[in-house]
Design an enzyme around this catalytic site. Structure first.
Site, PDB file in Angstrom:
ATOM      1  N   HIS A  91      -2.401  -4.707  12.405  1.00  0.00           N
ATOM      2  CA  HIS A  91      -2.339  -3.330  11.917  1.00  0.00           C
ATOM      3  C   HIS A  91      -3.390  -2.517  12.652  1.00  0.00           C
ATOM      4  CE1 HIS A  91      -1.474  -0.041   9.325  1.00  0.00           C
ATOM      5  NE2 HIS A  91      -2.610  -0.074   8.677  1.00  0.00           N
ATOM      6  N   ASN A 127      -8.574  -2.691   4.455  1.00  0.00           N
ATOM      7  CA  ASN A 127      -8.776  -2.821   5.907  1.00  0.00           C
ATOM      8  C   ASN A 127     -10.140  -3.401   6.254  1.00  0.00           C
ATOM      9  OD1 ASN A 127      -6.348  -1.906   7.076  1.00  0.00           O
ATOM     10  ND2 ASN A 127      -6.835   0.187   6.461  1.00  0.00           N
TER      11      ASN A 127
END
Length: 311
Positions: free
Chosen positions: A176, A121
């Site tokens: 996301h 991420n």
């Protein structure tokens, strides 16, 4: 016939559990890489010792370098820092860009024909870093997010309706994060519209919201650490679709070249996954509300891309 080879970078919870799922499915020989000395070696040896019990016959090797990764068919990258207290978003972005760029350079040099699956991420931004650094075509660089987000949504719907999870089909698109877009028009129970089963919009909206906060809910419960069973299972499902040429239809973060009116960002959309990687991008017809939510999500992803340090 030579067995397929899978490299998993990062031997923490997500990486080690991905190795576990992949080994249990006998997808190929596995190389687990981590910078922490002894950790990937220890976890690999532990998994190897589970082989006689579980009955899988693949080789799992742990290493702190990249020599053993040469000739990998698929590389799953889970490495990256979690945001620590007091750490700014910019600090996290810079640090993870540095980590992902370094990993990508190392694996691309050893496995120039590999397909890269990113789990680090911020997901869509790190996919962008991977593509820039590797120079690979967009078919061979992708991110795992949509399968996880969709699995969470399907899980909550199945729990709510008390039906088998296999009966629930859905698509969660977009970036996301909190701006992900569950496509209710593509959500069915064994082919029947979800609205036949859940007529109260507020109930459905609550499950959409729970899906968006799915990762955060687990972080809140665990106190230290974050989700790893479902994220690693999702990454391995992508690897399996590629290695077995399954032609699976799944939401995947992929580089956009005009589809859905988006360009030069990685974004979660439905694709066909097979031996060539992303073999086709599917453009779903969206209603006005879904389109607006998708554009909002794309704006958030674009903002993060613009904040990336120069590569």
């Amino acid at each position: 016939m030579a067995r397929k080879k899978i490299t998993i970078v990062g031997a923490g919870n997500v990486g080690a559990t991905a190795a576990h799922w992949a080994a249990a499915k006998e997808l190929g020989d596995i190389v687990l890489v981590d910078i922490v000395e002894g950790m990937p070696q220890g976890k690999s040896l532990d998994l190897m010792q589970a082989r006689p019990i579980y009955g899988f016959n693949v080789t799992i090797v742990g290493t702190n370098g990249y020599e053993e990764t040469a000739g990998s068919d698929v590389v799953i990258v889970t490495s990256g820092l979690a945001r620590k207290p007091g750490m700014s978003r910019e600090d996290l972005l810079n640090k993870n860009t540095e980590i992902v760029a370094g990993v990508t350079k190392a694996v691309a040099a050893k496995s120039p024909n590999a397909i890269l699956i990113n789990v680090a991420n911020p997901l869509d931004a790190m996919c962008y870093v991977m593509k820039k650094v590797s120079g690979f075509p967009r078919e061979r660089v992708m991110g795992m997010a949509g399968i996880l987000d969709t699995a969470r949504f399907r899980c909550f719907l199945a729990m709510e309706l008390n039906v088998a999870v296999e009966e629930i089909q859905s698509m969660v698109l977009g970036g996301h994060g909190d701006d992900m877009v569950p496509i209710l028009s593509a959500t069915t129970v064994s082919g029947m519209p979800i609205t036949q089963f859940i007529k109260d919009k507020a109930r459905l909206d609550a499950m959409v919201e729970r899906t968006r906060k799915g990762g955060g809910e687990i972080v809140g419960l665990l106190k230290t650490g974050s989700a790893f069973y479902a994220p690693s299972a999702a990454a391995v499902q992508m690897a399996e679709a590629i290695l077995k040429d399954q032609k699976r239809v799944a939401p995947v973060s992929v580089y956009m070249e005009g589809e859905y009116g988006l360009k030069d960002i990685f974004f979660g959309v439905p694709v066909i996954l097979g031996a060539g990687g992303v073999e086709k991008i599917i453009e779903l017809p969206l209603n006005a509300e879904e389109q607006a939510l998708l554009e909002k999500s794309a704006a958030a992803v674009t903002k993060t891309r613009d904040e990336l340090p120069r590569l």
